[in-house]
Scaffold this motif. Structure first.
Motif, PDB file in Angstrom:
ATOM      1  N   LEU A  42      45.350  35.875  51.352  1.00  0.00           N
ATOM      2  CA  LEU A  42      45.571  35.100  50.125  1.00  0.00           C
ATOM      3  C   LEU A  42      47.064  34.915  49.931  1.00  0.00           C
ATOM      4  N   ALA A  43      47.446  33.726  49.463  1.00  0.00           N
ATOM      5  CA  ALA A  43      48.848  33.436  49.142  1.00  0.00           C
ATOM      6  C   ALA A  43      48.901  32.714  47.808  1.00  0.00           C
ATOM      7  N   LEU A  44      49.890  33.081  46.992  1.00  0.00           N
ATOM      8  CA  LEU A  44      50.076  32.451  45.683  1.00  0.00           C
ATOM      9  C   LEU A  44      51.321  31.586  45.728  1.00  0.00           C
ATOM     10  N   GLY A  45      51.167  30.303  45.459  1.00  0.00           N
ATOM     11  CA  GLY A  45      52.295  29.382  45.442  1.00  0.00           C
ATOM     12  C   GLY A  45      52.926  29.260  44.080  1.00  0.00           C
ATOM     13  N   SER A  46      52.345  29.932  43.073  1.00  0.00           N
ATOM     14  CA  SER A  46      52.863  29.853  41.709  1.00  0.00           C
ATOM     15  C   SER A  46      52.824  31.236  41.088  1.00  0.00           C
ATOM     16  N   SER A  47      53.915  31.624  40.421  1.00  0.00           N
ATOM     17  CA  SER A  47      53.970  32.931  39.774  1.00  0.00           C
ATOM     18  C   SER A  47      53.066  33.018  38.547  1.00  0.00           C
ATOM     19  N   SER A  48      52.555  31.880  38.081  1.00  0.00           N
ATOM     20  CA  SER A  48      51.706  31.896  36.890  1.00  0.00           C
ATOM     21  C   SER A  48      50.372  32.588  37.145  1.00  0.00           C
ATOM     22  N   LEU A  49      50.011  32.799  38.418  1.00  0.00           N
ATOM     23  CA  LEU A  49      48.736  33.441  38.748  1.00  0.00           C
ATOM     24  C   LEU A  49      48.900  34.908  39.114  1.00  0.00           C
ATOM     25  N   ASP A  50      50.113  35.460  38.944  1.00  0.00           N
ATOM     26  CA  ASP A  50      50.340  36.847  39.361  1.00  0.00           C
ATOM     27  C   ASP A  50      49.502  37.838  38.569  1.00  0.00           C
ATOM     28  N   ASP A  51      49.205  37.526  37.307  1.00  0.00           N
ATOM     29  CA  ASP A  51      48.493  38.469  36.450  1.00  0.00           C
ATOM     30  C   ASP A  51      46.992  38.186  36.369  1.00  0.00           C
ATOM     31  N   GLN A  52      46.485  37.347  37.251  1.00  0.00           N
ATOM     32  CA  GLN A  52      45.068  36.977  37.204  1.00  0.00           C
ATOM     33  C   GLN A  52      44.181  37.829  38.121  1.00  0.00           C
ATOM     34  N   GLY A  53      44.768  38.751  38.863  1.00  0.00           N
ATOM     35  CA  GLY A  53      43.975  39.628  39.715  1.00  0.00           C
ATOM     36  C   GLY A  53      43.382  38.940  40.929  1.00  0.00           C
ATOM     37  N   CYS A  54      44.076  37.922  41.459  1.00  0.00           N
ATOM     38  CA  CYS A  54      43.544  37.197  42.614  1.00  0.00           C
ATOM     39  C   CYS A  54      43.469  38.084  43.851  1.00  0.00           C
ATOM     40  N   GLU A  55      44.367  39.101  43.941  1.00  0.00           N
ATOM     41  CA  GLU A  55      44.352  39.977  45.126  1.00  0.00           C
ATOM     42  C   GLU A  55      43.031  40.746  45.257  1.00  0.00           C
ATOM     43  N   ASP A  56      42.300  40.899  44.152  1.00  0.00           N
ATOM     44  CA  ASP A  56      41.029  41.626  44.213  1.00  0.00           C
ATOM     45  C   ASP A  56      39.973  40.866  45.003  1.00  0.00           C
ATOM     46  N   TRP A  57      40.198  39.583  45.281  1.00  0.00           N
ATOM     47  CA  TRP A  57      39.206  38.792  46.016  1.00  0.00           C
ATOM     48  C   TRP A  57      39.217  39.121  47.511  1.00  0.00           C
ATOM     49  N   ILE A  58      40.322  39.689  48.023  1.00  0.00           N
ATOM     50  CA  ILE A  58      40.447  39.949  49.461  1.00  0.00           C
ATOM     51  C   ILE A  58      39.396  40.972  49.885  1.00  0.00           C
ATOM     52  N   GLY A  59      38.719  40.660  50.977  1.00  0.00           N
ATOM     53  CA  GLY A  59      37.689  41.540  51.516  1.00  0.00           C
ATOM     54  C   GLY A  59      36.316  41.330  50.930  1.00  0.00           C
ATOM     55  N   LYS A  60      36.179  40.410  49.986  1.00  0.00           N
ATOM     56  CA  LYS A  60      34.894  40.141  49.345  1.00  0.00           C
ATOM     57  C   LYS A  60      34.449  38.720  49.656  1.00  0.00           C
ATOM     58  N   PRO A  61      33.139  38.480  49.662  1.00  0.00           N
ATOM     59  CA  PRO A  61      32.665  37.094  49.840  1.00  0.00           C
ATOM     60  C   PRO A  61      33.264  36.192  48.762  1.00  0.00           C
ATOM     61  N   TRP A  62      33.681  35.013  49.197  1.00  0.00           N
ATOM     62  CA  TRP A  62      34.383  34.094  48.278  1.00  0.00           C
ATOM     63  C   TRP A  62      33.509  33.717  47.077  1.00  0.00           C
ATOM     64  N   VAL A  63      32.223  33.474  47.311  1.00  0.00           N
ATOM     65  CA  VAL A  63      31.352  32.990  46.234  1.00  0.00           C
ATOM     66  C   VAL A  63      31.132  34.045  45.161  1.00  0.00           C
ATOM     67  N   GLU A  64      31.380  35.355  45.488  1.00  0.00           N
ATOM     68  CA  GLU A  64      31.180  36.391  44.473  1.00  0.00           C
ATOM     69  C   GLU A  64      32.259  36.355  43.393  1.00  0.00           C
ATOM     70  N   SER A  65      33.419  35.789  43.698  1.00  0.00           N
ATOM     71  CA  SER A  65      34.484  35.696  42.702  1.00  0.00           C
ATOM     72  C   SER A  65      34.352  34.469  41.824  1.00  0.00           C
ATOM     73  N   ILE A  66      33.312  33.657  42.059  1.00  0.00           N
ATOM     74  CA  ILE A  66      33.108  32.398  41.332  1.00  0.00           C
ATOM     75  C   ILE A  66      31.916  32.557  40.399  1.00  0.00           C
ATOM     76  N   THR A  67      31.976  31.938  39.240  1.00  0.00           N
ATOM     77  CA  THR A  67      30.874  32.010  38.279  1.00  0.00           C
ATOM     78  C   THR A  67      29.643  31.297  38.836  1.00  0.00           C
ATOM     79  N   LYS A  68      28.480  31.648  38.288  1.00  0.00           N
ATOM     80  CA  LYS A  68      27.221  31.090  38.789  1.00  0.00           C
ATOM     81  C   LYS A  68      27.180  29.570  38.675  1.00  0.00           C
ATOM     82  N   ASP A  69      27.750  29.028  37.608  1.00  0.00           N
ATOM     83  CA  ASP A  69      27.717  27.576  37.418  1.00  0.00           C
ATOM     84  C   ASP A  69      28.505  26.832  38.487  1.00  0.00           C
TER      85      ASP A  69
END
Length: 479
Positions: A42-69
């Protein structure tokens, strides 16, 4: 989408480090997925996403980090990347580390090795942060609600005045002081003088009184003109209409001076109208109303909807919409329902929010939404009134922009010009109006306008210069 024409010549010698930096800078967030859809980097091109916990997605299926809708859209992106379809962008909603929603516009592309374009089993997902657009839409809604609030305060004051003026039991006349012409008369005045409003309005005051009463009434009017106040006088209505007490007062309106004349019967009899209980009738009217009426829970899940809404989304009955999210049909970018719910939680109501509605067969209609929040003992509920304004907006756009060709004028061009030229001219005009409307909605934010129109910012800038709609874009607008 247009690709580089000589990318191998200019980019072929790049190493993995610069390529990684280039990919990371291309979007706000970039994900690298393996063949099983698991996030590997994962790479962040904007510092505005630093506090969103995007690093927690690494190692997990991509669709699990997305809402059901949004999972159906995410799976469609993966399929399009596997099939090497043209790059497309879809709106996805993620869960951030604090449990809130993070709205991203995403696209996916499959990577191949240089040798014989061998598949290396990697997919790159590019994501653009939509929070800026969401904040912009929220500010548009706030500004619109402030304007509507002021407008409705004036409307409410006018409505109260008209209601009081027409329902008061005494006869009331509004008279222009300079000409003594009657400007307005309420229903009680019409009944008092036994005449209709059209003949009473415009007549010279005093009117309809016994000849003996004209002198004291004229003296009262003269006193009002000079001193601004006068004692009430007794007068008799002509043709045995009875005795009345006449009083008056002066007020200014715009550049003129008006006089309020009140005529009260000496023995007035007030009859209070009866008021029937119409709750049951009101419910029937709402169910059969031509405008769509929808009741949802605080999260936008539909609890009840009237026949007009079921018909507009082209379903068979109310059971098919009950329990579904209203956002399934409402919204241009997928985030309008969140804006509506956020506004209702803050303000309690909103009026005339413009958006679009998609029916089950994909047809899109322009609608206006008014909504309110109601709190009960068992929770909070949202009530939405949805009106289809596609036909009305078409008429308003033509009137506001003064289109150069009506249908009749276009038909007169047949035979004088090739059909190709007629269609091209009309297409250019519609394209210009769409761009102007998008700029108006986004307060001249060209990046958001390009996103709303579904075109690239570069294409939008070219069209702006083509139609003379703005100055060349500054470097700050390209960020």
């Amino acid at each position: 989408m247009k690709s580089f024409t000589a990318h191998a010549k200019h980019l072929g010698d790049l190493q993995s480090g610069p390529i990684g930096q280039l990919i990371a800078a291309s979007s706000d967030v970039v994900l690298i997925l393996d063949a099983d859809g698991v996030v590997r980097d994962l790479a962040l091109g904007s510092s505005s996403l630093d506090d969103q916990g995007c690093e927690d997605w690494i190692g997990k299926p991509w669709v699990e980090s997305i809402t059901k809708d949004s999972r159906a859209s995410a799976e469609a992106l993966l399929r399009s990347a596997q099939a090497e379809d043209p790059l497309e962008w879809r709106q996805l909603t993620y869960r951030n580390s604090s449990g809130g929603d993070l709205h991203l516009s995403c696209a996916a592309i499959r990577l191949r090795a240089k040798a014989r374009y061998r598949d290396i089993g990697r997919i790159v997902v590019f994501g653009r942060d939509l929070r800026g657009m969401l904040a912009l839409q929220q500010s548009v809604v706030d500004a619109q609600q402030e304007n509507l609030h002021d407008h409705w305060k004036l409307r409410d004051a006018q409505s109260r005045y008209r209601q009081l003026f027409q329902t008061v039991s005494d006869a009331v006349l509004i008279v222009d002081v300079a000409s003594q012409k009657i400007v307005e008369a309420n229903l009680a005045a019409v009944r008092l003088f036994g005449d209709n409003v059209r003949r009473l309005v415009g007549a010279t005051f005093p009117v309809g009184l016994d000849a003996r009463s004209n002198a004291p009434v004229q003296a009262m009017v003269a006193a009002l003109r000079t001193a601004g106040r006068a004692e009430e006088v007794q007068a008799h209505v002509a043709d045995g209409g009875g005795e009345v007490t006449i009083s008056g007062s002066i007020f200014r309106q715009e550049n003129g001076v008006l006089m309020v004349v009140r005529l009260s019967r000496v023995a007035a009899e007030v009859v209070a109208p009866d008021r029937a209980n119409a709750n049951a009738v009101l419910l029937k009217i709402m169910q059969s109303a031509p405008d769509c009426i929808v009741v949802t829970d605080i999260n936008g899940q539909i609890i009840s909807a009237n026949d007009a809404f079921v018909e507009l989304v082209q379903l068979a009955n109310e059971e098919q919409v009950r329990g579904e999210s209203l956002g399934r049909w409402i919204g241009r970018t997928g985030v309008e329902l969140s804006v509506l719910i956020s506004t209702l939680r803050q303000r309690g109501s909103l009026r005339l929010f413009p958006t679009s509605l998609r029916c089950e067969h994909g047809l899109v209609s322009n609608v206006e939404i008014s909504a309110t929040l109601v709190r009960e003992d068992d929770g909070a509920y949202l009530g939405f009134t949805i009106r289809d304004v596609s036909r009305r907006q078409g008429i308003e756009v033509r009137a506001a922009k003064d289109l150069p060709h009506s249908a009749g004028q276009l038909s007169e061009l047949v035979g004088r010009m090739p059909m190709k030229d007629i269609v091209g001219e009309t297409t250019d005009l519609i394209e210009q109006l769409c761009i102007e409307a998008a700029l108006d909605l986004t307060r001249d934010n060209r990046a958001a306008a390009a996103e709303m129109l579904g075109v690239s910012r570069q294409s939008l800038y070219v069209k702006l210069r083509r139609y003379g709609l703005g100055e060349p874009v500054q470097e700050s607008e390209k960020q």
